[in-house]
Structure formats: C-alpha cells, structure tokens
Write a protein that holds these residues in place. Structure first.
Motif, PDB file in Angstrom:
ATOM      1  N   UNK A  45      27.581  30.222  28.067  1.00 60.82           N
ATOM      2  CA  UNK A  45      29.642  30.872  29.027  1.00 60.82           C
ATOM      3  C   UNK A  45      30.186  31.744  27.605  1.00 60.82           C
ATOM      4  N   UNK A  46      30.231  32.502  28.086  1.00 65.40           N
ATOM      5  CA  UNK A  46      31.063  33.602  27.109  1.00 65.40           C
ATOM      6  C   UNK A  46      32.091  34.227  27.964  1.00 65.40           C
ATOM      7  N   UNK A  47      33.456  33.550  26.840  1.00 64.03           N
ATOM      8  CA  UNK A  47      34.874  34.505  28.168  1.00 64.03           C
ATOM      9  C   UNK A  47      35.291  34.768  26.812  1.00 64.03           C
ATOM     10  N   UNK A  48      36.379  36.777  27.867  1.00 65.94           N
ATOM     11  CA  UNK A  48      36.734  37.223  26.544  1.00 65.94           C
ATOM     12  C   UNK A  48      37.873  37.176  26.622  1.00 65.94           C
ATOM     13  N   UNK A  49      38.734  36.607  26.925  1.00 66.93           N
ATOM     14  CA  UNK A  49      39.925  36.562  27.308  1.00 66.93           C
ATOM     15  C   UNK A  49      40.977  34.964  27.413  1.00 66.93           C
ATOM     16  N   UNK A  50      41.560  34.796  26.466  1.00 65.90           N
ATOM     17  CA  UNK A  50      42.561  33.947  25.934  1.00 65.90           C
ATOM     18  C   UNK A  50      43.093  33.840  26.984  1.00 65.90           C
ATOM     19  N   UNK A  51      43.263  32.048  27.501  1.00 70.22           N
ATOM     20  CA  UNK A  51      43.610  31.791  28.635  1.00 70.22           C
ATOM     21  C   UNK A  51      42.502  31.596  30.614  1.00 70.22           C
ATOM     22  N   UNK A  52      41.457  31.781  30.055  1.00 66.98           N
ATOM     23  CA  UNK A  52      40.342  32.130  31.492  1.00 66.98           C
ATOM     24  C   UNK A  52      40.301  30.628  31.733  1.00 66.98           C
ATOM     25  N   UNK A  53      40.173  30.643  33.242  1.00 66.40           N
ATOM     26  CA  UNK A  53      40.056  29.125  33.108  1.00 66.40           C
ATOM     27  C   UNK A  53      38.617  29.310  33.797  1.00 66.40           C
ATOM     28  N   UNK A  54      38.024  27.979  33.627  1.00 69.49           N
ATOM     29  CA  UNK A  54      36.734  27.879  34.664  1.00 69.49           C
ATOM     30  C   UNK A  54      36.325  26.874  35.001  1.00 69.49           C
ATOM     31  N   UNK A  55      36.241  26.227  36.709  1.00 71.26           N
ATOM     32  CA  UNK A  55      36.381  25.131  37.120  1.00 71.26           C
ATOM     33  C   UNK A  55      36.847  25.268  38.282  1.00 71.26           C
ATOM     34  N   UNK A  56      37.109  23.120  38.332  1.00 68.30           N
ATOM     35  CA  UNK A  56      36.002  22.431  38.108  1.00 68.30           C
ATOM     36  C   UNK A  56      34.950  22.379  38.659  1.00 68.30           C
ATOM     37  N   UNK A  57      34.155  22.495  37.846  1.00 67.49           N
ATOM     38  CA  UNK A  57      32.271  22.453  38.713  1.00 67.49           C
ATOM     39  C   UNK A  57      31.101  21.058  38.841  1.00 67.49           C
ATOM     40  N   UNK A  58      30.405  21.359  39.978  1.00 70.93           N
ATOM     41  CA  UNK A  58      29.565  19.564  39.856  1.00 70.93           C
ATOM     42  C   UNK A  58      28.184  20.216  40.253  1.00 70.93           C
ATOM     43  N   UNK A  59      27.728  20.118  40.345  1.00 66.09           N
ATOM     44  CA  UNK A  59      26.179  19.601  40.901  1.00 66.09           C
ATOM     45  C   UNK A  59      25.720  18.090  41.509  1.00 66.09           C
ATOM     46  N   UNK A  94      39.950  25.398  29.261  1.00 68.51           N
ATOM     47  CA  UNK A  94      40.396  27.013  29.379  1.00 68.51           C
ATOM     48  C   UNK A  94      40.251  27.441  27.564  1.00 68.51           C
ATOM     49  N   UNK A  95      39.777  28.870  27.892  1.00 66.35           N
ATOM     50  CA  UNK A  95      39.734  28.874  26.646  1.00 66.35           C
ATOM     51  C   UNK A  95      41.351  29.398  25.671  1.00 66.35           C
ATOM     52  N   UNK A  96      40.856  28.533  24.326  1.00 70.89           N
ATOM     53  CA  UNK A  96      42.587  28.870  24.007  1.00 70.89           C
ATOM     54  C   UNK A  96      42.371  30.134  23.183  1.00 70.89           C
ATOM     55  N   UNK A  97      41.518  30.738  22.822  1.00 77.22           N
ATOM     56  CA  UNK A  97      41.021  32.098  21.639  1.00 77.22           C
ATOM     57  C   UNK A  97      40.394  33.273  22.592  1.00 77.22           C
ATOM     58  N   UNK A  98      40.782  34.255  22.540  1.00 80.51           N
ATOM     59  CA  UNK A  98      39.593  35.440  22.952  1.00 80.51           C
ATOM     60  C   UNK A  98      38.451  34.865  22.534  1.00 80.51           C
ATOM     61  N   UNK A 147      45.820  17.607  36.457  1.00 79.70           N
ATOM     62  CA  UNK A 147      45.025  18.400  35.189  1.00 79.70           C
ATOM     63  C   UNK A 147      45.775  19.236  34.498  1.00 79.70           C
ATOM     64  N   UNK A 148      46.629  19.372  33.572  1.00 78.27           N
ATOM     65  CA  UNK A 148      47.418  19.608  32.022  1.00 78.27           C
ATOM     66  C   UNK A 148      46.686  20.801  31.924  1.00 78.27           C
ATOM     67  N   UNK A 149      46.664  21.781  32.189  1.00 78.93           N
ATOM     68  CA  UNK A 149      46.322  22.908  31.627  1.00 78.93           C
ATOM     69  C   UNK A 149      47.206  23.006  30.291  1.00 78.93           C
ATOM     70  N   UNK A 150      46.805  23.608  28.847  1.00 78.34           N
ATOM     71  CA  UNK A 150      47.241  23.598  28.202  1.00 78.34           C
ATOM     72  C   UNK A 150      48.590  25.368  28.121  1.00 78.34           C
ATOM     73  N   UNK A 151      47.523  26.449  28.903  1.00 85.98           N
ATOM     74  CA  UNK A 151      48.260  27.669  28.790  1.00 85.98           C
ATOM     75  C   UNK A 151      47.964  28.139  30.322  1.00 85.98           C
ATOM     76  N   UNK A 203      44.666  32.888  32.845  1.00 85.86           N
ATOM     77  CA  UNK A 203      44.981  34.560  32.498  1.00 85.86           C
ATOM     78  C   UNK A 203      43.543  35.110  33.252  1.00 85.86           C
ATOM     79  N   UNK A 204      42.735  34.640  33.671  1.00 87.76           N
ATOM     80  CA  UNK A 204      41.664  34.881  34.176  1.00 87.76           C
ATOM     81  C   UNK A 204      40.815  33.753  34.812  1.00 87.76           C
ATOM     82  N   UNK A 205      41.048  33.931  36.417  1.00 87.26           N
ATOM     83  CA  UNK A 205      39.957  33.058  37.516  1.00 87.26           C
ATOM     84  C   UNK A 205      39.109  34.001  38.433  1.00 87.26           C
ATOM     85  N   UNK A 206      38.188  33.232  38.345  1.00 94.24           N
ATOM     86  CA  UNK A 206      37.323  33.944  39.504  1.00 94.24           C
ATOM     87  C   UNK A 206      37.445  33.138  40.953  1.00 94.24           C
TER      88      UNK A 206
END
Length: 181
Positions: free
Chosen positions: A50-64, A122-126, A155-159, A162-165
């Motif tokens: 998984x590659x996320x370009x932007x700092x602050x991108x959030x992916x989740x919460x997912x499961x199977x 959540x991404x903490x860096x670019x 959940x307490x997200x730190x940032x 910036x981006x969410x699907x």
C-alpha cells in the motif's frame, strides 16, 4: 525477532533483532518456527503493498469475514504510519477495543493482526508504504469495514484527515456491522 503481546489477545508488536557491523545490518522479517512457537499464523497466502502519497491519509477500518477471515503481518517500508487494530470477536472480553502501534521504516517494527480484527492506519509522513502479508486471499464478497470515527470505538487519530476514500467515508458504525465471529 522480539514478540511483544499487545493489550488485545492474540495481537503482537514484533521488533526486528538487527545484527550489524560497519557494512550495515541484517534482520529476520519472518521465521515460521518462531511464529509457530508463539501460536501465530505461519503460512502466508498473499502479500500486498500500500502506498499513500499524502501525509494524513487514512485507510480503514477494514476486515475480511469468515470463511475468508485472515491474519495479517504489517510492516512499514517507507515513511511512518499510526497503525490501529480493533478486536471484532464478539465473544472476546476486548470486543470493540483498539490499540495502536507507530510503524516506521527506520525502526522496522511490525504488527501481527489476528483473524477477527479490523485494521486501519493514518500516514504520519508523505509517501508512506506498507507491506502486508495475509493468511488468506482477498475476497470482495467477504470484505467488511466500519467507520474510522465511530464514537463508541473512540479511536484517537493523531492528525487531521487529509485524504479518505469514498467507501471509507460511508462505512457504518461498528454497532451496525454484521458479526465476524
């Protein structure tokens, strides 16, 4: 590898034991025997990046969901992320609780996510990049998720996000999710 149990039963932080000299270092990322000794999944069916370009991108919460529920081993290969898992096992005393581990490419730490857990980060860096090992193959008809800002989970997200699907924006709260176990 150093296996540290997390507050949710069956979940672990795994730190690499680096051996180094003037050339650099060497460390084991996976050892079937050590995983087996800790009672963890020791066979991986699929590996994803998984590659996320932007700092602050959030992916989740997912499961199977069963029968395609899977354990995961997650490692940050570039940048850093705030990685979160939530226990979705209704019979568990920690149902609905979450823990987080900051994963960095420099530190080399990993998180082991048992079956029956949701995962997000959540991404903490670019340009953050994660490597995921899965114990089962992805199955679209068995995928599930719940909203990252569900107040009951808390959940307490730190940032700031910036981006969410679009999909993640519309996920239901955990209370409306069909049981996974």
């Amino acid at each position: 590898m150093i296996f540290t149990p997390l507050a949710l039963n069956g979940a672990y932080r795994i730190d690499l034991e680096r051996r180094g000299d003037h050339r650099g270092s060497f460390a084991r990322l996976f050892c079937q025997e050590e995983f087996r000794q800790h009672g963890l999944t020791d066979v991986w069916s699929q590996c994803n990046v998984s590659h996320s370009v932007q700092k602050g991108t959030l992916r989740g919460m997912h499961f199977q969901r069963p029968p395609k529920a899977d354990a995961k081993l997650v490692k940050c290969m570039a940048g850093s992320v705030f990685d979160v898992i939530v226990d979705l096992r209704r019979s568990s005393e920690t149902y609905g609780r979450w823990v987080s581990v900051t994963l960095t490419s420099e530190g080399g730490e990993m998180i082991y996510v048992p079956q029956g857990f949701a995962h997000g980060f959540q991404t903490l860096t670019e340009n953050a990049q994660l490597l995921y090992f899965h114990s089962d193959s992805y199955s679209p008809e068995h995928e599930g998720g719940f909203h990252h800002a569900d107040v009951e989970v808390g959940i307490t997200w730190p940032l700031e996000i910036a981006s969410l699907s679009d999909r993640d924006k519309t996920l239901p709260p955990l209370s409306k999710v069909e049981p996974v176990s």
